[in-house]
Design a protein around this motif. Structure first.
Motif, mmCIF file in Angstrom:
data_model
loop_
_atom_site.group_PDB
_atom_site.id
_atom_site.type_symbol
_atom_site.label_atom_id
_atom_site.label_comp_id
_atom_site.label_asym_id
_atom_site.label_seq_id
_atom_site.Cartn_x
_atom_site.Cartn_y
_atom_site.Cartn_z
ATOM 1 N N GLN A 1 0.834 -1.207 0.000
ATOM 2 C CA GLN A 1 0.000 0.000 0.000
ATOM 3 C C GLN A 1 0.870 1.260 0.000
ATOM 4 O O GLN A 1 0.583 2.217 -0.733
ATOM 5 C CB GLN A 1 -0.926 -0.009 1.227
ATOM 6 C CG GLN A 1 -1.927 1.107 1.259
ATOM 7 C CD GLN A 1 -3.033 0.947 0.237
ATOM 8 O OE1 GLN A 1 -3.279 -0.124 -0.294
ATOM 9 N NE2 GLN A 1 -3.704 2.041 -0.065
ATOM 10 N N LEU B 1 0.955 4.112 -2.874
ATOM 11 C CA LEU B 1 0.722 5.519 -2.553
ATOM 12 C C LEU B 1 1.863 6.388 -3.076
ATOM 13 O O LEU B 1 1.618 7.446 -3.679
ATOM 14 C CB LEU B 1 0.577 5.695 -1.038
ATOM 15 C CG LEU B 1 0.382 7.117 -0.540
ATOM 16 C CD1 LEU B 1 -0.878 7.742 -1.122
ATOM 17 C CD2 LEU B 1 0.341 7.120 0.985
ATOM 18 N N LYS C 1 -0.719 15.399 -1.609
ATOM 19 C CA LYS C 1 -2.098 15.387 -1.118
ATOM 20 C C LYS C 1 -2.994 15.970 -2.200
ATOM 21 O O LYS C 1 -2.836 17.133 -2.571
ATOM 22 C CB LYS C 1 -2.198 16.195 0.167
ATOM 23 C CG LYS C 1 -3.583 16.182 0.763
ATOM 24 C CD LYS C 1 -3.542 16.503 2.232
ATOM 25 C CE LYS C 1 -4.902 16.579 2.859
ATOM 26 N NZ LYS C 1 -5.787 15.496 2.640
ATOM 27 N N GLN D 1 -9.726 13.615 -4.691
ATOM 28 C CA GLN D 1 -9.456 12.577 -3.695
ATOM 29 C C GLN D 1 -9.959 11.198 -4.121
ATOM 30 O O GLN D 1 -9.260 10.205 -3.972
ATOM 31 C CB GLN D 1 -10.058 12.967 -2.340
ATOM 32 C CG GLN D 1 -9.694 12.014 -1.210
ATOM 33 C CD GLN D 1 -8.224 12.072 -0.850
ATOM 34 O OE1 GLN D 1 -7.687 13.141 -0.603
ATOM 35 N NE2 GLN D 1 -7.566 10.934 -0.835
ATOM 36 N N ALA D 2 -11.155 11.125 -4.660
ATOM 37 C CA ALA D 2 -11.729 9.832 -5.056
ATOM 38 C C ALA D 2 -10.892 9.180 -6.157
ATOM 39 O O ALA D 2 -10.608 7.974 -6.090
ATOM 40 C CB ALA D 2 -13.170 10.002 -5.513
ATOM 41 N N ASP E 1 -7.591 7.968 -4.563
ATOM 42 C CA ASP E 1 -7.789 6.742 -3.775
ATOM 43 C C ASP E 1 -8.026 5.528 -4.667
ATOM 44 O O ASP E 1 -7.515 4.433 -4.390
ATOM 45 C CB ASP E 1 -8.964 6.907 -2.811
ATOM 46 C CG ASP E 1 -8.685 7.931 -1.721
ATOM 47 O OD1 ASP E 1 -7.500 8.286 -1.494
ATOM 48 O OD2 ASP E 1 -9.655 8.389 -1.087
ATOM 49 N N LYS E 2 -8.788 5.727 -5.733
ATOM 50 C CA LYS E 2 -9.053 4.640 -6.682
ATOM 51 C C LYS E 2 -7.762 4.185 -7.351
ATOM 52 O O LYS E 2 -7.518 2.985 -7.514
ATOM 53 C CB LYS E 2 -10.058 5.110 -7.732
ATOM 54 C CG LYS E 2 -10.471 4.058 -8.725
ATOM 55 C CD LYS E 2 -11.502 4.628 -9.686
ATOM 56 C CE LYS E 2 -11.845 3.636 -10.776
ATOM 57 N NZ LYS E 2 -12.798 4.180 -11.748
ATOM 58 N N VAL F 1 -4.659 4.498 -6.124
ATOM 59 C CA VAL F 1 -3.832 3.816 -5.123
ATOM 60 C C VAL F 1 -4.301 2.364 -4.959
ATOM 61 O O VAL F 1 -3.495 1.439 -4.932
ATOM 62 C CB VAL F 1 -3.844 4.563 -3.773
ATOM 63 C CG1 VAL F 1 -3.167 3.729 -2.685
ATOM 64 C CG2 VAL F 1 -3.155 5.904 -3.906
ATOM 65 N N ALA F 2 -5.602 2.152 -4.875
ATOM 66 C CA ALA F 2 -6.139 0.797 -4.722
ATOM 67 C C ALA F 2 -5.808 -0.065 -5.940
ATOM 68 O O ALA F 2 -5.437 -1.244 -5.792
ATOM 69 C CB ALA F 2 -7.648 0.853 -4.504
#
Length: 89
Positions: free
Chosen positions: A21, A25, A36, A42-43, A46-47, A49-50
């Motif tokens: 993880q 990131l 940041k 943000q969404a 995050d998507k 990174v996953a």
């Protein structure tokens, strides 16, 4: 902006999900050019990174090698010594 992404393959003990993880990131931060994202992004951040973490986990599970696993402590000591020599004044 980002630390170096560390090699995760062929270590004993194997890379943890937290390490995967963290690498994902760092990769996404580097590609995005920011540490940041804005609230608006943000969404997507995050998507990404996953997705990178999932791809990394899959890759690590499928890689094979004939080399014996490396010891994390020994490799860390080598890296510290190399840095000490590089940055010695």
């Amino acid at each position: 902006m980002c630390r170096n992404i560390r090699q995760l393959h062929n270590f004993e003990p194997p890379a943890t999900s937290d390490e995967v993880q963290a690498a994902a990131l760092q990769y996404v931060r580097k590609v995005a050019g920011s540490t940041k994202p804005s609230q608006r992004n943000q969404a997507a951040f995050d998507k990404a990174v996953a997705a990178v973490a999932a791809a990394t986990s899959e890759l690590l599970e499928e890689l094979v090698t004939a080399a014996p696993p490396r010891d994390r402590e020994i490799e860390a000591a080598k890296a510290r010594e190399k840095a000490r020599q590089r940055y010695a004044s």
